[in-house]
Design a protein around this motif. Structure first.
Motif, PDB file in Angstrom:
ATOM      1  N   HIS A  80     -30.133  48.095  31.061  1.00 48.56           N
ATOM      2  CA  HIS A  80     -29.443  49.401  30.669  1.00 48.56           C
ATOM      3  C   HIS A  80     -28.572  50.015  31.776  1.00 48.56           C
ATOM      4  CE1 HIS A  80     -31.994  49.690  27.112  1.00 48.56           C
ATOM      5  NE2 HIS A  80     -32.915  49.086  27.793  1.00 48.56           N
ATOM      6  N   GLY A  81     -27.566  50.666  31.221  1.00 44.80           N
ATOM      7  CA  GLY A  81     -26.704  51.236  32.223  1.00 44.80           C
ATOM      8  C   GLY A  81     -25.494  50.497  32.482  1.00 44.80           C
ATOM      9  N   ASP A  82     -24.587  51.171  32.758  1.00 50.12           N
ATOM     10  CA  ASP A  82     -23.158  50.501  33.206  1.00 50.12           C
ATOM     11  C   ASP A  82     -23.229  49.639  34.376  1.00 50.12           C
ATOM     12  OD1 ASP A  82     -22.052  51.622  30.955  1.00 50.12           O
ATOM     13  OD2 ASP A  82     -21.125  53.217  32.027  1.00 50.12           O
ATOM     14  N   ASP A  83     -24.269  49.982  35.152  1.00 54.13           N
ATOM     15  CA  ASP A  83     -24.302  49.049  36.545  1.00 54.13           C
ATOM     16  C   ASP A  83     -25.005  47.873  36.343  1.00 54.13           C
ATOM     17  OD1 ASP A  83     -22.884  50.878  37.744  1.00 54.13           O
ATOM     18  OD2 ASP A  83     -24.629  52.220  38.487  1.00 54.13           O
ATOM     19  N   ASN A  84     -25.621  47.464  35.154  1.00 53.44           N
ATOM     20  CA  ASN A  84     -26.389  46.345  34.807  1.00 53.44           C
ATOM     21  C   ASN A  84     -25.697  45.224  34.023  1.00 53.44           C
ATOM     22  OD1 ASN A  84     -28.866  46.943  36.266  1.00 53.44           O
ATOM     23  ND2 ASN A  84     -29.167  48.619  34.641  1.00 53.44           N
ATOM     24  N   ALA A  85     -24.255  45.189  34.103  1.00 52.83           N
ATOM     25  CA  ALA A  85     -23.460  44.175  33.677  1.00 52.83           C
ATOM     26  C   ALA A  85     -24.207  42.754  33.737  1.00 52.83           C
ATOM     27  CB  ALA A  85     -22.044  44.077  34.020  1.00 52.83           C
ATOM     28  N   VAL A  86     -24.012  41.936  32.881  1.00 49.73           N
ATOM     29  CA  VAL A  86     -24.692  40.502  32.841  1.00 49.73           C
ATOM     30  C   VAL A  86     -23.526  39.520  32.713  1.00 49.73           C
ATOM     31  CG1 VAL A  86     -26.246  39.026  31.997  1.00 49.73           C
ATOM     32  CG2 VAL A  86     -27.041  41.241  32.092  1.00 49.73           C
ATOM     33  N   GLU A  87     -23.364  38.505  33.608  1.00 50.19           N
ATOM     34  CA  GLU A  87     -22.183  37.624  33.406  1.00 50.19           C
ATOM     35  C   GLU A  87     -22.616  36.643  32.219  1.00 50.19           C
ATOM     36  OE1 GLU A  87     -18.452  36.557  34.431  1.00 50.19           O
ATOM     37  OE2 GLU A  87     -19.693  38.288  35.310  1.00 50.19           O
ATOM     38  N   VAL A  88     -21.845  36.770  31.167  1.00 50.62           N
ATOM     39  CA  VAL A  88     -22.101  35.657  30.318  1.00 50.62           C
ATOM     40  C   VAL A  88     -20.802  34.347  30.214  1.00 50.62           C
ATOM     41  CG1 VAL A  88     -22.096  35.083  27.683  1.00 50.62           C
ATOM     42  CG2 VAL A  88     -23.135  37.174  28.715  1.00 50.62           C
ATOM     43  N   SER A  89     -21.273  33.438  30.401  1.00 48.76           N
ATOM     44  CA  SER A  89     -20.129  32.177  30.459  1.00 48.76           C
ATOM     45  C   SER A  89     -20.214  31.184  29.280  1.00 48.76           C
ATOM     46  CB  SER A  89     -20.530  31.154  31.588  1.00 48.76           C
ATOM     47  OG  SER A  89     -20.554  31.879  32.848  1.00 48.76           O
ATOM     48  N   PHE A  90     -19.087  31.043  28.838  1.00 51.92           N
ATOM     49  CA  PHE A  90     -19.155  30.275  27.545  1.00 51.92           C
ATOM     50  C   PHE A  90     -18.299  28.780  28.106  1.00 51.92           C
ATOM     51  CE2 PHE A  90     -18.670  34.630  26.091  1.00 51.92           C
ATOM     52  CZ  PHE A  90     -19.631  34.554  25.149  1.00 51.92           C
ATOM     53  N   ALA A  91     -19.128  27.972  28.107  1.00 52.08           N
ATOM     54  CA  ALA A  91     -18.886  26.540  28.925  1.00 52.08           C
ATOM     55  C   ALA A  91     -17.604  25.898  28.388  1.00 52.08           C
ATOM     56  CB  ALA A  91     -20.250  25.664  28.951  1.00 52.08           C
ATOM     57  N   ARG A 132     -27.327  26.436  28.255  1.00 50.89           N
ATOM     58  CA  ARG A 132     -27.246  25.547  29.562  1.00 50.89           C
ATOM     59  C   ARG A 132     -28.040  26.435  30.695  1.00 50.89           C
ATOM     60  NH1 ARG A 132     -21.128  22.998  30.655  1.00 50.89           N
ATOM     61  NH2 ARG A 132     -21.197  21.667  28.711  1.00 50.89           N
ATOM     62  N   THR A 133     -27.945  27.525  31.160  1.00 51.42           N
ATOM     63  CA  THR A 133     -28.651  28.371  32.273  1.00 51.42           C
ATOM     64  C   THR A 133     -28.936  29.422  31.699  1.00 51.42           C
ATOM     65  OG1 THR A 133     -26.906  29.026  33.590  1.00 51.42           O
ATOM     66  CG2 THR A 133     -27.629  26.873  33.839  1.00 51.42           C
ATOM     67  N   GLY A 134     -29.967  30.265  32.308  1.00 52.68           N
ATOM     68  CA  GLY A 134     -30.366  31.771  31.798  1.00 52.68           C
ATOM     69  C   GLY A 134     -31.397  32.069  30.761  1.00 52.68           C
ATOM     70  N   THR A 194     -25.143  31.084  30.802  1.00 50.77           N
ATOM     71  CA  THR A 194     -24.282  29.905  30.433  1.00 50.77           C
ATOM     72  C   THR A 194     -24.467  29.319  29.156  1.00 50.77           C
ATOM     73  OG1 THR A 194     -23.733  29.582  32.873  1.00 50.77           O
ATOM     74  CG2 THR A 194     -22.914  28.011  31.092  1.00 50.77           C
ATOM     75  N   LEU A 195     -23.816  29.376  27.905  1.00 49.70           N
ATOM     76  CA  LEU A 195     -23.809  28.921  26.616  1.00 49.70           C
ATOM     77  C   LEU A 195     -23.000  27.825  26.469  1.00 49.70           C
ATOM     78  CD1 LEU A 195     -23.690  32.449  24.722  1.00 49.70           C
ATOM     79  CD2 LEU A 195     -25.899  30.889  25.358  1.00 49.70           C
TER      80      LEU A 195
END
Length: 427
Positions: free
Chosen positions: A339-350, A393-395, A424-425
């Motif tokens: 939660h919160g703007d500081d908790n961005a999660v990196e999503v990679s589209f392989a 793939r990961t995560g 990583t998807l």
């Protein structure tokens, strides 16, 4: 007096006191109950918060995977042949399970390819009638090619209209979906836009069959009367059931619509369905709102209902087409969801070669991918058909609601999950 007599009188006195205490407690509870009923009657609120057992529909998947059905009847609804009803009967002739009014069927269609042969397409179509043990009914609108666009017409809807006839066989998964009518006796407002009326027809017919006294309002929005589906049947139901209030909203009426004299229990408005109309017509009651239609309808109505003061839990909706409708309160909260703007999660589209930060409030991974121009095959958008299944793939991911379709190990359903960790998807 003997000791035995004394014991008898003592025991009798104790029992008498217990009986008097029980009567006093019962009387106080009875008075509180009567006061509660008087308040409920004053505000016209149903006392029975839970549905009667015999009115509660059941929906259990009676078969795994796909089951073969054939088209028993095919009925064109309108003069322009844009809307068609398909009545489906199972080939094995076994009774069909009841479904929850508002749910859909998932189809695997073998559509001819331009280069020869066929290719499989998975599509979901809402059930449009009350549950019946011998057949299901779906309603399909032909999807034309968008004006001024290079995109072709909808392949599945045009295939069903043009090539599926009486006797044709179709592969069908059991009814599923989380958009269905609450079986309690709370008053209901159904709001349909265009072909979004389809699951609401199922809710309407199912409710009138099981709970003919339940208060029902239907606001049906189309551009003009030529686009109405089952107009005659809806008017007949409004005439038959005093609890059913039918309102047709024509956003772009034709001269024929303006000049035509109409009689009967149907109210016509030359406007779109909006909260101003609802506030003017609806008495103050604890309604459940069910909304289905194109994205603009949901994007305007859902936040407006919340602003009006309708509790989030009483607003239910389903979009026909991609949509991400923000809620002021999340449908479900999971401690593992950041939660919160500081908790961005990196999503990679392989496969697409994209890396994008996801933040709470950006919707499901399917909405997120589409919002960044990444094409993902999808069907039901509610975790039932499995079309958007994607390998991880990961995560890790976390589901916002329990899916009806069981994804393969190491995969997820993008339409009903969000990232739990950096991800990583495969797409």
């Amino acid at each position: 007096m003997t000791s035995l007599d004394l014991l008898f009188w003592i025991t009798g006195g104790v029992l008498l006191q217990l009986a008097l205490y029980g009567c006093i407690v019962f009387w106080r509870h009875w008075q509180a109950y009567r006061a509660l009923r008087n308040v409920a009657a004053e505000f016209d609120i149903a006392v029975n918060a839970e549905p009667e057992p015999e009115l509660m529909p059941t929906a259990s998947a009676a078969w795994a995977g796909y089951r073969t059905f054939h088209v028993e009847r095919k009925v064109v609804e309108d003069a322009s042949a844009q809307v068609c009803f398909f009545y489906l009967v199972p080939e094995d002739k076994k009774p069909l399970p009841a479904f929850l009014p508002g749910q859909f069927l998932t189809f695997m269609l073998d559509i001819p390819s331009p280069t020869g042969g066929t290719h499989s397409v998975i599509r979901c179509y809402s059930l449009s009638d009350a549950p019946h043990p011998s057949h299901y009914r779906i309603t399909v609108k032909r999807t034309p090619a968008p004006l001024g666009s290079p995109f072709p017409p909808g392949q599945s809807s045009n295939y069903l209209h043009d090539q599926v006839e009486v006797g044709s066989q179709l592969q069908v998964r059991a009814p599923a979906g989380h958009f269905y009518l609450d079986p309690s006796d709370a008053p209901v407002v159904l709001i349909g836009g265009g072909i979004g009326i389809t699951p609401l027809l199922s809710m309407l017919n199912g409710c009138l069959a099981a709970q003919p006294g339940r208060e029902l309002w239907l606001f049906y929005g189309v551009r003009n009367r030529a686009e109405l589906v089952m107009a005659a049947q809806l008017q007949a139901l409004a005439a038959q059931y005093a609890c059913f209030h039918l309102h047709l909203c024509l956003s772009n009426p034709l001269a024929y619509d303006l000049d035509r004299h109409r009689s009967g229990p149907v109210h016509t408005h030359h406007s779109r369905v909006d909260v101003a109309l609802l506030r003017r017509l609806l008495p103050l009651k604890p309604y459940h709102f069910y909304i289905c239609g194109p994205t603009p309808l949901l994007q305007s109505l859902v936040p407006a209902l919340v602003d009006w003061g309708v509790p989030d839990g009483r607003i239910h909706f389903e979009a026909f087409g991609p949509a991400s409708i923000p809620r002021k309160k999340p449908v479900s909260a999971t401690p593992d969801t950041p939660h919160g703007d500081d908790n961005a999660v990196e999503v990679s589209f392989a496969r697409s070669g994209r890396q994008v930060p996801w933040q709470p409030g950006m919707g499901s991974l399917l909405d997120f991918a589409e919002g960044h121009g990444i094409a993902v095959s999808s069907g039901c958008r509610s975790g039932a058909c499995g079309t958007c299944q994607t390998r991880i793939r990961t995560g890790e991911v976390v589901y916002t609601q329990a899916p009806d379709f069981d994804p393969e190990p190491g995969s997820c359903l993008l339409c009903v999950c969000t990232p739990k960790t950096a991800l990583t998807l495969e797409v």
